[in-house]
Enzyme design. Sequence first.
Site, PDB file in Angstrom:
ATOM      1  N   SER A  54       0.845  -1.199   0.000  1.00  0.00           N
ATOM      2  CA  SER A  54       0.000   0.000   0.000  1.00  0.00           C
ATOM      3  C   SER A  54       0.877   1.244   0.000  1.00  0.00           C
ATOM      4  CB  SER A  54      -0.925   0.019   1.216  1.00  0.00           C
ATOM      5  OG  SER A  54      -1.685   1.214   1.210  1.00  0.00           O
ATOM      6  N   VAL A  59       7.195   2.214   4.464  1.00  0.00           N
ATOM      7  CA  VAL A  59       8.164   1.468   3.660  1.00  0.00           C
ATOM      8  C   VAL A  59       7.783   1.516   2.183  1.00  0.00           C
ATOM      9  CG1 VAL A  59       9.245  -0.786   3.278  1.00  0.00           C
ATOM     10  CG2 VAL A  59       8.810   0.003   5.605  1.00  0.00           C
ATOM     11  N   CYS A  60       6.502   1.398   1.872  1.00  0.00           N
ATOM     12  CA  CYS A  60       6.061   1.442   0.468  1.00  0.00           C
ATOM     13  C   CYS A  60       6.354   2.799  -0.152  1.00  0.00           C
ATOM     14  CB  CYS A  60       4.564   1.133   0.371  1.00  0.00           C
ATOM     15  SG  CYS A  60       4.124  -0.508   0.954  1.00  0.00           S
ATOM     16  N   SER A  61       6.117   3.844   0.611  1.00  0.00           N
ATOM     17  CA  SER A  61       6.403   5.196   0.150  1.00  0.00           C
ATOM     18  C   SER A  61       7.898   5.365  -0.114  1.00  0.00           C
ATOM     19  CB  SER A  61       5.923   6.197   1.200  1.00  0.00           C
ATOM     20  OG  SER A  61       6.229   7.511   0.811  1.00  0.00           O
TER      21      SER A  61
END
Length: 167
Positions: A54, A59-61
């Site tokens: 997501s 972490v995804c960002s």
Amino acid sequence: MTKITFNNEPVTLKGTQLEVNDEAPSFKVVANDLSVKTEADFADKLTLISVVPSIDTGVCSMQTTKFNEEADKFSNINLLTISMDLPFAQARWCSAEGVDNLTMLSDYRHASFGENYGTLIEELRLLARSIFIVGPDNKIKYVEYVNEVTDHPDYDAALNKLKELSK
């Protein structure tokens, strides 16, 4: 086969995990303008596919921002980020973060990427964090399934492989 956990709890991945030299499977995803994209739209170039659960998580960002920042070091390649986020959320995030060097794609509608690449977490309907590099010959050149979904991938290994392949 890599065992995957989410917050240290085992999860079930749908599909078969891929390995280097496997034929890259087909997929159908949705772009931020709601158009449908398939593997054929990216078949002409070396392609790095960064998969995140997501985009609105730390972490995804960071993963997506990292590959966006590295994009300028490469020419004639496709850089993709795929998640289950709605295209509207992806577009909003890209605009807010100034991410414009890669293509955001959503697997929310068909989940075909997740199932075909062995990243769809059955219990959560999210994609497991992973990285794939697909060559113009449609063969998998690099693959990493991150054991713990909340951990970072090995950025250096993926970027070094991309540099090696793009020479």
